[in-house]
Enzyme design. Structure first.
Site, PDB file in Angstrom:
ATOM      1  N   ARG A 104      76.133  -2.598 -74.944  1.00 46.94           N
ATOM      2  CA  ARG A 104      76.906  -2.164 -73.778  1.00 46.94           C
ATOM      3  C   ARG A 104      76.610  -3.071 -72.584  1.00 46.94           C
ATOM      4  NH1 ARG A 104      77.726   4.161 -73.007  1.00 46.94           N
ATOM      5  NH2 ARG A 104      79.534   3.250 -71.970  1.00 46.94           N
ATOM      6  N   ARG A 162      76.099  12.700 -61.796  1.00 50.00           N
ATOM      7  CA  ARG A 162      76.180  12.249 -60.407  1.00 50.00           C
ATOM      8  C   ARG A 162      75.403  13.186 -59.482  1.00 50.00           C
ATOM      9  NH1 ARG A 162      80.189   9.939 -62.922  1.00 50.00           N
ATOM     10  NH2 ARG A 162      81.207   8.050 -62.113  1.00 50.00           N
ATOM     11  N   LYS A 199      76.303  14.485 -77.789  1.00 50.78           N
ATOM     12  CA  LYS A 199      76.116  13.634 -76.607  1.00 50.78           C
ATOM     13  C   LYS A 199      76.656  14.310 -75.354  1.00 50.78           C
ATOM     14  CE  LYS A 199      77.018   8.848 -75.179  1.00 50.78           C
ATOM     15  NZ  LYS A 199      77.517   9.059 -73.825  1.00 50.78           N
ATOM     16  N   LYS A 243      80.157  16.298 -67.660  1.00 46.48           N
ATOM     17  CA  LYS A 243      79.041  15.364 -67.784  1.00 46.48           C
ATOM     18  C   LYS A 243      79.022  14.397 -66.612  1.00 46.48           C
ATOM     19  CE  LYS A 243      79.347  11.650 -69.983  1.00 46.48           C
ATOM     20  NZ  LYS A 243      79.584  10.207 -69.777  1.00 46.48           N
ATOM     21  N   SER A 244      80.189  13.890 -66.233  1.00 47.84           N
ATOM     22  CA  SER A 244      80.259  12.913 -65.148  1.00 47.84           C
ATOM     23  C   SER A 244      79.789  13.516 -63.830  1.00 47.84           C
ATOM     24  CB  SER A 244      81.684  12.387 -65.009  1.00 47.84           C
ATOM     25  OG  SER A 244      82.079  11.700 -66.172  1.00 47.84           O
ATOM     26  N   GLU A 248      88.804   7.161 -70.564  1.00 52.01           N
ATOM     27  CA  GLU A 248      88.036   8.031 -71.458  1.00 52.01           C
ATOM     28  C   GLU A 248      88.927   9.007 -72.232  1.00 52.01           C
ATOM     29  OE1 GLU A 248      86.229  11.700 -69.083  1.00 52.01           O
ATOM     30  OE2 GLU A 248      85.824   9.810 -68.076  1.00 52.01           O
ATOM     31  N   SER A 306      83.232  -2.064 -66.000  1.00 53.34           N
ATOM     32  CA  SER A 306      82.865  -0.642 -65.953  1.00 53.34           C
ATOM     33  C   SER A 306      82.797  -0.172 -64.510  1.00 53.34           C
ATOM     34  CB  SER A 306      81.512  -0.399 -66.626  1.00 53.34           C
ATOM     35  OG  SER A 306      81.102   0.947 -66.451  1.00 53.34           O
TER      36      SER A 306
END
Length: 432
Positions: free
Chosen positions: A107, A16, A412, A11-12, A314, A151
């Site tokens: 958030r 990107r 998700k 996902k990351s 994570e 973050s």
């Protein structure tokens, strides 16, 4: 249990590369893109902003945006969307509204939006300094200060758009446009260093190197190249399957494990070896993709661990589930930033471990876990957080009668997690 597992794309990396493709000079084609809620939200947002996004399964072709269009962006609960896309929207001179799930309103966003405001963006909040809000650019400048201690995504968001940010008005000669970098000055230490390294590596592959010195990063105004690339499997999402081997004494094999990667999940083999696993990597020392097999220890040989997770936060929910069944206590430190994820993960983990009857001490930036015989027939809350849901699934492998509330939230980042989990338990080949 002995199961081969193929996990979906990262996902990351997917989000990107999707953003970079939309900002590039020419079209890109991405193969192996994760198809889950977070990435689908990102693609819809980029399309709304003006990029052409053509998706056929996990293959996505992107024609870059030439100008930002006014639109409404639904962020869902995706941190990468609610952080990366406002920076993209601020490149234009039209208003873009950002909204999302109710949980997204807690958030943190302010440090990023403050940085974009320094560069000239105008932000209108509808309530608190969070979602929903409307942002309008254009942004320009040569220097920006940002506090990314809450973050790493705040810093990544700035880095991704930095080559497209116009220089300050006083330095807009042709020579300055080519030679004046954007200087990003960091306040405080950014967590999740693995994700920052990932952002920098993605930028380098598209022709934009970043010069880093202590708390200063300098980004040249060099255009991104279009790129045809394959997205690596998601090693963080491989974690729950490897954890299944750890808590049951079984064997799980992850296919297409990259030899070199910037993903946080690359830490799994060394972490689980320290806890008693036997780890095998096959495919040759120079193979781009290898096969990773974890043979879980017997229950009485599963050891607790003391580890600083500041750079790899994570992974904490999955690791905490394994620590719950160890023979010795565990201490996970450097995790204060988990309080700003999909939920306050640090507190949520403490709450659910207590609910299960497992000893836990919650500190400002740490968890200490003291394994005890867990309670049966317990419902684990997911807090609409995909990693808390997989935490509960791991617990359920060992504790009879465990239920997970809203397991569907795993969509998700893994669209078919319940099916994959069932296939693993049956010893079948697990496909993404």
């Amino acid at each position: 249990m002995d199961a081969p597992v193929q996990v979906p794309g990262s996902k990351s990396l997917s989000n990107r590369e999707l953003v970079l493709s939309a900002l590039a000079q020419s079209s890109s084609e991405l193969t192996g893109v994760l198809r889950a809620r977070d990435t689908d939200l990102c693609m819809r947002a980029l399309h709304g902003l003006g990029a052409k996004v053509e998706a056929a399964g996990t293959r996505v072709r992107i024609t870059p945006l030439t100008s930002v269009r006014p639109t409404v962006v639904d962020c869902g609960l995706a941190g990468t969307v609610m952080r990366f896309l406002p920076a993209v929207a601020a490149l234009g001179n039209v208003p873009v509204r950002f909204t999302g799930d109710p949980q997204a309103q807690t958030r943190p966003l302010r440090p990023l939006l403050d940085a974009l405001t320094q560069l000239g963006a105008r932000v209108e909040f509808e309530s608190e300094a969070c979602l929903p809000f409307t942002i309008c650019g254009p942004i320009a400048g040569n220097h920006v200060l940002i506090d990314a201690s809450a973050s790493s995504q705040f810093l990544s968001a700035l880095l991704l758009v930095a080559p497209r940010i116009a220089p300050a008005a006083a330095s807009r000669s042709a020579q300055d446009r080519a030679g004046t970098p954007l200087t990003i000055e960091l306040v405080g230490a950014a967590p999740s260093k693995a994700h920052i390294d990932m952002t920098l590596a993605c930028m380098r592959r598209r022709g934009v190197p970043v010069w880093c010195r202590k708390n200063i990063l300098e980004v040249p105004r060099t255009p991104y190249r279009g790129l045809n690339t394959v997205i690596e499997p998601d090693l963080s999402n491989a974690g729950p399957f490897l954890a299944a081997a750890m808590v049951t004494g079984g064997t799980v094999t992850i296919e297409q494990w990259p030899e070199r990667t910037t993903q946080a999940g690359v830490q799994w083999p060394s972490i689980f070896e320290r806890m008693g696993a036997r780890v095998q990597v096959e495919g040759g020392p120079h193979a781009q993709l290898q096969t990773l097999t974890v043979h879980g220890p017997k229950r009485e040989q599963l050891r607790g661990i003391e580890v600083d997770m500041h750079a790899f936060g994570e992974l904490v929910p999955t690791l905490a589930a394994v620590c719950a069944f160890a023979q010795t206590p565990s201490t996970l430190v450097g995790i204060a930033h988990l309080r700003g994820h999909e939920t306050d993960r640090l507190h949520a983990l403490a709450q659910e471990l207590q609910r299960l009857g497992i000893g836990v001490e919650e500190g400002a930036d740490y968890l200490k876990i003291f394994p005890q015989e867990p309670k049966e027939n317990t419902t684990v809350e997911s807090y609409a957080d995909h990693r808390m849901a997989t935490f509960g699934a791991i617990i359920g492998l060992v504790v009879p009668g465990t239920k997970v509330r809203n397991i569907a939230t795993t969509a998700k980042t893994m669209a078919h997690f319940p099916t994959m989990w069932t296939q693993m338990l049956a010893g079948e080949h697990v496909s993404a």
